[in-house]
Scaffold this motif. Structure first.
Motif, PDB file in Angstrom:
ATOM      1  N   ASN A  60     -61.561  25.055  39.237  1.00  0.00           N
ATOM      2  CA  ASN A  60     -60.394  24.472  39.897  1.00  0.00           C
ATOM      3  C   ASN A  60     -60.047  23.092  39.330  1.00  0.00           C
ATOM      4  OD1 ASN A  60     -59.493  26.296  42.177  1.00  0.00           O
ATOM      5  ND2 ASN A  60     -61.706  26.259  42.476  1.00  0.00           N
ATOM      6  N   ASN A  61     -60.516  22.825  38.120  1.00  0.00           N
ATOM      7  CA  ASN A  61     -60.227  21.581  37.388  1.00  0.00           C
ATOM      8  C   ASN A  61     -60.663  20.334  38.143  1.00  0.00           C
ATOM      9  OD1 ASN A  61     -59.096  22.932  35.195  1.00  0.00           O
ATOM     10  ND2 ASN A  61     -57.141  23.101  36.257  1.00  0.00           N
ATOM     11  N   MET A  62     -61.822  20.406  38.779  1.00  0.00           N
ATOM     12  CA  MET A  62     -62.397  19.242  39.438  1.00  0.00           C
ATOM     13  C   MET A  62     -63.707  18.912  38.747  1.00  0.00           C
ATOM     14  SD  MET A  62     -61.723  19.977  43.431  1.00  0.00           S
ATOM     15  CE  MET A  62     -61.365  21.715  43.488  1.00  0.00           C
ATOM     16  N   LEU A  86     -62.840  20.839  49.136  1.00  0.00           N
ATOM     17  CA  LEU A  86     -62.224  20.295  47.929  1.00  0.00           C
ATOM     18  C   LEU A  86     -61.256  21.289  47.298  1.00  0.00           C
ATOM     19  CD1 LEU A  86     -65.283  18.505  46.305  1.00  0.00           C
ATOM     20  CD2 LEU A  86     -63.193  17.407  47.118  1.00  0.00           C
ATOM     21  N   LYS A  90     -57.218  20.816  47.042  1.00  0.00           N
ATOM     22  CA  LYS A  90     -56.528  20.938  45.739  1.00  0.00           C
ATOM     23  C   LYS A  90     -55.384  21.940  45.829  1.00  0.00           C
ATOM     24  CE  LYS A  90     -56.538  21.018  41.061  1.00  0.00           C
ATOM     25  NZ  LYS A  90     -56.719  20.078  40.053  1.00  0.00           N
ATOM     26  N   GLN A  91     -55.613  23.075  46.520  1.00  0.00           N
ATOM     27  CA  GLN A  91     -54.568  24.087  46.682  1.00  0.00           C
ATOM     28  C   GLN A  91     -53.387  23.553  47.478  1.00  0.00           C
ATOM     29  OE1 GLN A  91     -56.753  27.267  48.515  1.00  0.00           O
ATOM     30  NE2 GLN A  91     -57.504  28.062  46.565  1.00  0.00           N
ATOM     31  N   ARG A  93     -52.484  20.461  47.505  1.00  0.00           N
ATOM     32  CA  ARG A  93     -52.056  19.256  46.794  1.00  0.00           C
ATOM     33  C   ARG A  93     -52.367  17.974  47.570  1.00  0.00           C
ATOM     34  NH1 ARG A  93     -47.626  22.876  45.653  1.00  0.00           N
ATOM     35  NH2 ARG A  93     -47.676  23.458  43.454  1.00  0.00           N
ATOM     36  N   LYS A  95     -55.052  14.739  48.129  1.00  0.00           N
ATOM     37  CA  LYS A  95     -56.041  13.963  47.372  1.00  0.00           C
ATOM     38  C   LYS A  95     -57.290  13.814  48.225  1.00  0.00           C
ATOM     39  CE  LYS A  95     -53.083  11.534  44.268  1.00  0.00           C
ATOM     40  NZ  LYS A  95     -53.498  11.258  42.955  1.00  0.00           N
TER      41      LYS A  95
END
Length: 114
Positions: A60-62, A86, A90-91, A93, A95
């Motif tokens: 998930n690009n974390m 997390l 992220k889904q 949007r 922070k």
């Protein structure tokens, strides 16, 4: 007697040296050494779950360091709650940092659903 000793050494190596898990980590670009995985196995820390959590976060690009995951798990944080929170943030949007998610879990906030 030598055969028995050899069998015990092989069984020890198969249990404490997680070659398959190491290969899984490396194929998923997780920065962890074989020695570190062995140390975690001796400490009875579920390395398989930590590798999966790390993989899920990286999918998930974390970027969360493997050592951070281990330290948080060792301090009693519910990593399933943190990782799911997390990903959900992220889904949606939102922070949410790894540290904030861990703090929320320590305060018994279920961030998976929020």
């Amino acid at each position: 007697m030598k055969v028995l000793a050899l069998i015990l050494v092989i069984l020890f190596a198969l249990y404490y040296i997680p070659f398959g898990l190491y290969l899984k980590a490396k194929t998923n670009w997780i920065d962890v050494s074989l020695i570190e995985l062995m140390k975690l196995r001796v400490k009875k820390i579920p390395t398989y779950q930590i590798i999966n959590w790390s993989k899920r976060l990286s999918d998930n690009n974390m970027k969360v360091d493997f050592k951070q995951l281990v330290a948080s798990y060792s301090s009693g944080v519910d990593m399933e709650n943190v990782v799911n929170g997390l990903v959900k943030a992220k889904q949606n949007r939102l922070k949410l940092s790894f540290e904030q998610a861990c703090e929320a879990d320590i305060k018994n906030i279920d961030i998976k659903i929020s």
